[in-house]
Scaffold this active site. Structure first.
Site, PDB file in Angstrom:
ATOM      1  N   LYS A  44       6.917  27.543  40.015  1.00 59.06           N
ATOM      2  CA  LYS A  44       5.926  26.716  39.299  1.00 59.06           C
ATOM      3  C   LYS A  44       4.484  27.209  39.402  1.00 59.06           C
ATOM      4  O   LYS A  44       3.794  27.286  38.379  1.00 59.06           O
ATOM      5  CB  LYS A  44       6.031  25.257  39.766  1.00 59.06           C
ATOM      6  CG  LYS A  44       7.352  24.579  39.367  1.00 59.06           C
ATOM      7  CD  LYS A  44       7.497  23.230  40.076  1.00 59.06           C
ATOM      8  CE  LYS A  44       8.772  22.494  39.702  1.00 59.06           C
ATOM      9  NZ  LYS A  44       8.933  21.257  40.530  1.00 59.06           N
ATOM     10  N   VAL A  89      13.933  23.992  45.957  1.00 57.22           N
ATOM     11  CA  VAL A  89      15.185  23.423  46.460  1.00 57.22           C
ATOM     12  C   VAL A  89      16.232  24.479  46.805  1.00 57.22           C
ATOM     13  O   VAL A  89      17.251  24.149  47.403  1.00 57.22           O
ATOM     14  CB  VAL A  89      15.827  22.384  45.505  1.00 57.22           C
ATOM     15  CG1 VAL A  89      14.998  21.137  45.402  1.00 57.22           C
ATOM     16  CG2 VAL A  89      16.087  22.986  44.154  1.00 57.22           C
ATOM     17  N   TYR A 105      12.404  26.721  31.310  1.00 62.41           N
ATOM     18  CA  TYR A 105      12.145  26.155  32.646  1.00 62.41           C
ATOM     19  C   TYR A 105      13.384  26.303  33.537  1.00 62.41           C
ATOM     20  O   TYR A 105      13.291  26.752  34.680  1.00 62.41           O
ATOM     21  CB  TYR A 105      11.711  24.681  32.533  1.00 62.41           C
ATOM     22  CG  TYR A 105      11.657  23.994  33.883  1.00 62.41           C
ATOM     23  CD1 TYR A 105      10.633  24.274  34.790  1.00 62.41           C
ATOM     24  CD2 TYR A 105      12.655  23.096  34.276  1.00 62.41           C
ATOM     25  CE1 TYR A 105      10.605  23.681  36.053  1.00 62.41           C
ATOM     26  CE2 TYR A 105      12.635  22.502  35.529  1.00 62.41           C
ATOM     27  CZ  TYR A 105      11.611  22.805  36.413  1.00 62.41           C
ATOM     28  OH  TYR A 105      11.602  22.225  37.653  1.00 62.41           O
ATOM     29  N   TYR A 142       4.739  18.219  47.497  1.00 56.97           N
ATOM     30  CA  TYR A 142       5.065  16.894  46.946  1.00 56.97           C
ATOM     31  C   TYR A 142       4.454  15.781  47.782  1.00 56.97           C
ATOM     32  O   TYR A 142       3.292  15.876  48.169  1.00 56.97           O
ATOM     33  CB  TYR A 142       6.586  16.736  46.804  1.00 56.97           C
ATOM     34  CG  TYR A 142       7.227  17.883  46.081  1.00 56.97           C
ATOM     35  CD1 TYR A 142       6.871  18.155  44.761  1.00 56.97           C
ATOM     36  CD2 TYR A 142       8.138  18.720  46.683  1.00 56.97           C
ATOM     37  CE1 TYR A 142       7.430  19.215  44.076  1.00 56.97           C
ATOM     38  CE2 TYR A 142       8.713  19.784  46.007  1.00 56.97           C
ATOM     39  CZ  TYR A 142       8.350  20.026  44.698  1.00 56.97           C
ATOM     40  OH  TYR A 142       8.900  21.066  44.030  1.00 56.97           O
ATOM     41  N   SER A 189      11.574  25.779  42.448  1.00 56.57           N
ATOM     42  CA  SER A 189      10.199  25.290  42.231  1.00 56.57           C
ATOM     43  C   SER A 189       9.113  26.237  42.714  1.00 56.57           C
ATOM     44  O   SER A 189       7.945  26.025  42.388  1.00 56.57           O
ATOM     45  CB  SER A 189       9.997  23.933  42.898  1.00 56.57           C
ATOM     46  OG  SER A 189      10.683  22.940  42.182  1.00 56.57           O
TER      47      SER A 189
HETATM   48  O1  DON Z   1      13.815  21.063  38.269  1.00 54.69           O
HETATM   49  C1  DON Z   1      14.696  21.170  39.099  1.00 54.69           C
HETATM   50  O2  DON Z   1      15.449  20.265  39.319  1.00 54.69           O
HETATM   51  C2  DON Z   1      14.863  22.432  39.920  1.00 54.69           C
HETATM   52  N1  DON Z   1      15.344  23.503  39.163  1.00 54.69           N
HETATM   53  C3  DON Z   1      13.622  22.796  40.654  1.00 54.69           C
HETATM   54  C4  DON Z   1      13.225  21.716  41.555  1.00 54.69           C
HETATM   55  C5  DON Z   1      12.743  22.165  42.868  1.00 54.69           C
HETATM   56  O3  DON Z   1      12.903  23.283  43.342  1.00 54.69           O
HETATM   57  C6  DON Z   1      12.111  21.099  43.647  1.00 54.69           C
HETATM   58  N2  DON Z   1      11.683  21.583  44.906  1.00 54.69           N
HETATM   59  N3  DON Z   1      11.646  21.330  46.000  1.00 54.69           N
END
Ligand code: DON
Length: 317
Positions: free
Chosen positions: A80, A271, A201, A253, A77
């Site tokens: 983003k 993540v 994405y 978040y 993320s």
């Molecule tokens: O969209 C997803 O599930 C992941 N590839 C990215 C999400 C993410 O990193 C959320 N962050 N804390």
């Protein structure tokens, strides 16, 4: 003079900033910061929970680091805000804001967070990020990803590679993102075929970086859109300011409010265990430690940035 040289970063030891960051890592390592490595994408579960590093890059291009700042991990993320920046640069603020809001959702990263007009609440939750990706110019997903990879590489100052295993793992299991993309398609926020947004994405999330790379990326935003190491202008000053503003309100978040009170620096977590932070006019910072707290933010990463903010006086307010 910059410490960056071909093949790596040098000059990291005999420097008070490196020594101070190494001490912060040691202090935080000794404390109890409960967390668990993300496993909702099977391949992410293989990350080393003990990996721990921090890097910072000043707007003058000086690099600092401590611990595992050269260990690669997926950007997730943290991609983003940078893809959002590329969309703003390509389409302008008005066109992008017609499709994605700038309000905190107060919900989890994968929440069903759409405003009454059908826009995802912001570009830093998954729903909004998938729409950001869809706005990147390209005839299909492959062309869109090529543009994204090129843009993120310019933010980082080097060509970023894809982690194929994470990408495959994520695209085989990303049903919630498929559902979010379908909802966005139903409200007209998403206007390209779902696969042409979702596949790039998943790929952007699977780009491999290390903490130093991400500190350069954050440093580019802190430096008004000019990469402080390469000197290249990646986005306009206005776009950099817009993105940092959205990170201030929405980057962590449903912990964004507490984060602004205690750390006070625009930031974005991923993540994979990274957190990118940017102090305008000063530094890009990235902390890396895979175990996450309940909000999906790196537990040790949050602790390091809290400490750096108070010890080095980085809180903006
Ligand atoms: O969209 C997803 O599930 C992941 N590839 C990215 C999400 C993410 O990193 C959320 N962050 N804390």
């Amino acid at each position: 003079s910059t410490e960056r040289q071909a093949g790596g970063v040098t000059g990291f030891t005999d420097n008070p900033v490196n020594a101070a960051m190494a001490r912060v890592l040691d202090d935080v390592r000794r404390e109890d910061h409960p967390g668990a490595v993300a496993d909702y994408i099977p391949q992410l579960a293989t990350a080393d929970p003990e990996a721990f590093g921090v890097a910072s890059v000043s707007v003058h291009g000086h690099s600092y680091g401590a611990g595992d700042y050269r260990v690669p991990f997926t950007i997730q993320s943290m991609s983003k805000p940078f893809v959002y920046a590329l969309a703003l640069e390509a389409l302008g603020v008005e066109a992008v804001c017609a499709r994605i809001g700038v309000e905190p959702s107060g919900e989890a990263f994968n929440g069903i967070s759409f405003d009454p007009s059908g826009r995802p609440e912001n570009p830093l939750i998954n729903a909004g990020a998938i729409v950001s990706t869809s706005l990147i110019p390209g005839v299909d997903g492959a062309e869109r990803f090529a543009t994204i990879r090129d843009g993120l590489s310019r933010f980082a100052g080097r060509e970023l590679e894809l982690d194929e295993a994470v990408y495959r793992s994520e695209s085989e299991t990303g049903f919630r993102n498929l559902a979010l993309a379908a909802l966005a398609r139903s409200t007209d926020a998403l206007r390209v075929p779902i696969e042409d947004a979702l596949d790039p994405y998943f790929r952007q999330c699977s780009l491999l970086v290390d903490a130093h790379d991400v500190a350069v990326m954050g440093g580019t935003l802190a430096n008004g859109g000019v990469n402080p190491v390469t000197g290249e202008r990646v986005v306009s000053t206005a776009v950099a300011q817009h993105v940092l503003s959205v990170m201030t309100g929405c980057g962590m978040y449903d912990r964004s409010g507490a984060w602004m009170v205690s750390v006070g620096i625009p930031a974005k977590s991923g993540v994979g265990g990274g957190i990118v932070a940017a102090t305008p006019g000063e530094y890009g910072i990235c902390v890396f430690s895979p175990p996450l707290d309940e909000a999906g933010n790196s537990s040790r990463g949050v602790a390091v940035l809290q400490r750096m903010s108070s010890e080095f006086g980085l809180h903006l307010l």
